[in-house]
Design an enzyme around this catalytic site. Structure first.
Site, PDB file in Angstrom:
ATOM      1  N   ASP A 229      14.258  67.246  34.143  1.00 34.36           N
ATOM      2  CA  ASP A 229      12.877  67.657  33.988  1.00 34.36           C
ATOM      3  C   ASP A 229      12.045  66.685  34.007  1.00 34.36           C
ATOM      4  O   ASP A 229      12.237  65.333  34.502  1.00 34.36           O
ATOM      5  CB  ASP A 229      12.705  68.593  32.757  1.00 34.36           C
ATOM      6  CG  ASP A 229      11.555  69.510  33.004  1.00 34.36           C
ATOM      7  OD1 ASP A 229      11.402  70.133  34.164  1.00 34.36           O
ATOM      8  OD2 ASP A 229      10.835  69.655  32.190  1.00 34.36           O
ATOM      9  N   THR A 230      11.003  66.699  33.298  1.00 29.33           N
ATOM     10  CA  THR A 230       9.760  65.883  33.215  1.00 29.33           C
ATOM     11  C   THR A 230      10.166  64.392  33.074  1.00 29.33           C
ATOM     12  O   THR A 230      10.766  64.171  32.040  1.00 29.33           O
ATOM     13  CB  THR A 230       8.871  66.424  32.028  1.00 29.33           C
ATOM     14  OG1 THR A 230       8.393  67.705  32.303  1.00 29.33           O
ATOM     15  CG2 THR A 230       7.443  65.583  32.235  1.00 29.33           C
ATOM     16  N   VAL A 231       9.475  63.545  33.439  1.00 32.84           N
ATOM     17  CA  VAL A 231       9.592  61.893  33.480  1.00 32.84           C
ATOM     18  C   VAL A 231       8.304  61.590  32.522  1.00 32.84           C
ATOM     19  O   VAL A 231       7.077  62.191  32.642  1.00 32.84           O
ATOM     20  CB  VAL A 231       9.642  61.110  34.359  1.00 32.84           C
ATOM     21  CG1 VAL A 231      10.904  61.461  35.321  1.00 32.84           C
ATOM     22  CG2 VAL A 231       8.627  61.185  35.457  1.00 32.84           C
ATOM     23  N   VAL A 246       2.816  62.085  31.721  1.00 32.42           N
ATOM     24  CA  VAL A 246       3.929  62.648  32.079  1.00 32.42           C
ATOM     25  C   VAL A 246       3.870  63.358  33.495  1.00 32.42           C
ATOM     26  O   VAL A 246       2.958  63.528  33.788  1.00 32.42           O
ATOM     27  CB  VAL A 246       4.184  63.954  30.889  1.00 32.42           C
ATOM     28  CG1 VAL A 246       2.940  64.750  30.908  1.00 32.42           C
ATOM     29  CG2 VAL A 246       5.316  64.687  30.930  1.00 32.42           C
ATOM     30  N   SER A 286       9.888  66.326  27.490  1.00 34.71           N
ATOM     31  CA  SER A 286      10.680  66.609  28.517  1.00 34.71           C
ATOM     32  C   SER A 286      11.553  67.627  28.087  1.00 34.71           C
ATOM     33  O   SER A 286      11.535  68.027  26.980  1.00 34.71           O
ATOM     34  CB  SER A 286      11.395  65.304  29.030  1.00 34.71           C
ATOM     35  OG  SER A 286      12.234  65.877  30.144  1.00 34.71           O
TER      36      SER A 286
END
Length: 413
Positions: A229-231, A246, A286
């Site tokens: 998912d998110t970095v 993000v 994340s």
């Protein structure tokens, strides 16, 4: 509840944390000594990182750290440096952000991103934006435009734009468009086709609720597809300012128009200088966006870090405010991860030396199978990277891992 608590890795053994944290109010507020460069901590997503691609995950984290440190050494403030780190993470085909993002149900890429500046407390975000290679640049431009003040006729500048409006605003402010088809990679396209086949098969099968539930859970780690998912990144600059950012392509096969935590205020990232608090704090999250939104995890972690013991505070927050949150009571597994840092002015022992600097304590925690992180100070020759994993036999979403370290930034002469 089972948890894994690893002792903090100290980046500079000659400067143990001990009781050397000084209270902000003990420092003369009129004196603002500068530290050398700054510090950056990045993550390449909380989810599942296959061993076969571990080298690539670590490599992109190293590049992101170096990109941010280069900006810090050039005199950039925290917000500019954290945006530079995110651009590097977005450009990697191995991360679910920018290039190579997950495709939605319609086979399109829609991205979310946000950034927060701890000095001004301004925030910029975009949600479900298509056709922009680096969504974080749009979020950062929204932040910088808001810092300029009101628009003509006294209008309030936007801090959060979505969809086509976000795309048009970005292009109108000089950020070049990029066709969505060019943002897809072989990996993201193959994952989309595989997921489409699974969905078609599942719809044909007349199965019970429990069977379908097990199928969903087992597919989350298959080949690592759709699981990252998110970095994000958190930074402290040479003046002690903090910033966080993000970026995410969102969940695989999400409904068009869905906006995840990466764009939501207080959910994807948080940054706040120590105005009336002992510590400046920065957080980037994340994981499953819906879980992070309903718990506002970024802001919860930031508030908790004002406690004396950061490790204990983060552990308790992840357990009580996330895993066991009443807002997620109906969830079997609560999936997410955070990177955090806090910093304050310090005085080295013995006091007679009166040498001032900035102490940075950085931590990461996750309930997912793994989380890839990298960190670097401007005084380091290269970044350090690590893929943190839950111990064998533990259930993702029901236990957590927590690790971290301490870094001292010296004062420039």
């Amino acid at each position: 509840m089972e948890s894994l608590m690893n002792s903090a890795e100290e980046q500079q053994p000659s400067s143990p944390p001990g009781n050397s944290w000084s209270k902000q109010e003990e420092i003369n507020k009129n004196e603002t000594p500068k530290c050398v460069g700054g510090f950056v901590l990045v993550h390449a997503g909380a989810g599942y990182h296959s061993e076969s691609k571990a080298k690539e995950y670590k490599h992109v984290c190293k590049r992101a750290c170096q990109r941010a440190v280069d900006r810090l050494k050039a005199g950039a403030l925290a917000a500019e440096a954290v945006a530079a780190a995110l651009v590097e993470l977005e450009d990697s085909p191995f991360t679910n952000a920018g290039m190579g993002s997950n495709l939605n149900l319609s086979g399109e890429i829609e991205c979310d991103a946000s950034i927060m500046d701890g000095k001004s407390l301004h925030y910029g975000a975009v949600g479900a934006i298509s056709g922009i290679k680096n969504p974080v640049l749009v979020a950062n431009r929204l932040l910088s435009e808001a810092q300029k003040g009101k628009l003509s006729a006294g209008r309030i500048p936007p801090c959060f734009l979505v969809g086509r409006g976000a795309h048009d605003w970005a292009v109108g402010h000089g950020i070049p468009p990029c066709p969505s088809e060019k943002m897809a990679t072989k990996f993201s396209l193959s994952a989309y086709k595989r997921n489409k086949r699974k969905m078609a098969l599942a719809e044909k099968m007349d199965t019970g609720h429990n069977h379908a539930k097990k199928r969903r859970q087992s597919s989350e780690t298959e080949n690592g597809s759709g699981c990252l998912d998110t970095v994000g990144a958190v930074v402290v600059d040479s003046e002690g300012n903090v910033a966080a950012a993000v970026s995410s392509g969102g969940l695989a096969m999400k409904h068009p128009g869905r906006v995840g935590q990466a764009a939501h205020y207080g959910c994807g990232c948080w940054a706040e200088n120590a105005f009336n608090n002992p510590y400046s704090t920065a957080v980037s999250t994340s994981g499953c966006g819906e879980h992070l939104i309903r718990t506002m995890l970024a802001r919860e972690c930031s508030a908790a870090l004002q406690s004396e013991d950061a490790h204990k505070a983060l552990l308790e927050t992840m357990q009580n405010k996330f895993i066991s949150s009443p807002f997620l009571a109906g969830e079997d597994r609560v999936l997410g991860g955070v990177i955090v840092l806090r910093c304050c002015r310090c005085v080295e022992s013995p006091p007679s030396q009166n040498i001032q600097g900035i102490l940075v304590e950085f931590l990461w925690s996750h309930t997912t199978e793994s989380m890839c992180v990298g960190y670097m100070s401007a005084q380091d020759s290269k970044a350090k990277t690590h893929i943190s994993r839950l111990p064998p036999g533990t259930v993702p979403g029901q236990c957590l891992a927590i690790e971290g370290g301490v870094c001292r930034l010296s004062v420039a002469e």
